[in-house]
Scaffold this active site. Structure first.
Site: not given
Ligand code: DCM
Ligand code: MG
Ligand code: MG
Length: 236
Positions: A22, A188, A24, A193
């Site tokens: 995963d 997140h 971020e 994750d």
């Molecule tokens: N992300 C975002 N806004 C969201 C969901 C995700 O900007 N509503 C971006 C920031 C996260 C990345 O996508 O670091 C990866 O998502 P996740 O944490 O679900 O893996």
């Molecule tokens: Mg994530």
């Molecule tokens: Mg993700």
């Protein structure tokens, strides 16, 4: 080159290691996000086939797993929403002296993957739509790549396909809640994750492993999310 459809691919692959992944990021496409945290958990198929169960009969994370988690200065401003949900910020990453996505990240990933029994299958939730293409862009920025025959599994279409159910959410947190009846921990954060993804996988491991053997894609087929701008290419 047009990629062969999965059905036309060679005989099913018996993956020895599944590497859950995963990232971020600073935001979402089309804003050309950059990676700010990366996590990989490598689990051998042996531990996926026969997971230990807790008292409620839920699978437990395997005792034997290798982990790599790296925080990365994305050198791009976080979108407010990304900063809020990840708990990462440009300021805190800089204060903690985190380097950008450089060749050391590539070397760490290579060394980590080299220690795993092959063939390897990378696993990410919505990986084909997000994590894999973005990782390929970041690797391209430093003139690196993964071996093109590395396999990739996206658990989002895989779980949908195995379920054959309409009108259900397949967001990672929702799938986890359906299987485990509780909220995932550490959403997140890359490591949170990945653990959630691993637990989701364990709940359906035999069928997901079978699905992966036939439907996994190859890294070489993954189109980078966007080409890194020449100014931001870092070949050092
Ligand atoms: N992300 C975002 N806004 C969201 C969901 C995700 O900007 N509503 C971006 C920031 C996260 C990345 O996508 O670091 C990866 O998502 P996740 O944490 O679900 O893996
Ligand atoms: Mg994530
Ligand atoms: Mg993700």
């Amino acid at each position: 080159m047009i990629a062969a459809p999965a059905s036309a691919m060679a005989s099913p692959q018996e993956f020895q290691t599944f590497v859950f992944l995963d990232v971020e990021t600073t935001g979402l496409p089309p804003a050309q996000p950059c990676i700010a945290e990366l996590c990989l958990f490598a689990v051998n198929r042996h531990s996926l086939q026969c997971p230990a169960l807790d008292l409620s009969q839920f699978p437990q994370p395997p005792r034997i797993l290798d982990k790599l988690t790296l925080c990365i200065d994305p050198e791009k401003p976080f979108a407010p929403k990304a900063e809020e949900i990840t708990g990462l910020s440009n300021q805190t990453l800089e204060e903690n002296c985190k380097p950008h996505f450089n060749s050391a990240v590539v070397e760490a990933m290579r060394a980590f993957l080299d220690r795993q029994a092959g063939p390897i299958c990378l696993v990410a939730h919505n990986g084909l739509g997000f994590d894999f293409p973005l990782l390929r862009t970041e690797l391209w920025r430093v003139d690196a790549d993964l071996p093109p025959d590395t396999s990739c599994l996206d658990t989002l279409p895989a779980l949908k396909d195995l379920d054959q159910a309409a009108n259900k959410s397949y967001r990672l947190g929702e799938v986890f809640r359906r299987f485990y009846g509780q909220d995932p921990v550490g959403a997140h954060s890359a490591e949170g994750d990945v653990l959630t993804l691993l637990l989701v996988f364990l709940a359906k491991a035999p069928s997901l492993m079978e699905w992966a053997a036939v439907n996994a894609r190859s890294w070489g087929e993954i189109k980078p999310m966007y080409p890194p701008s020449p100014l931001s290419r870092r070949n050092w």
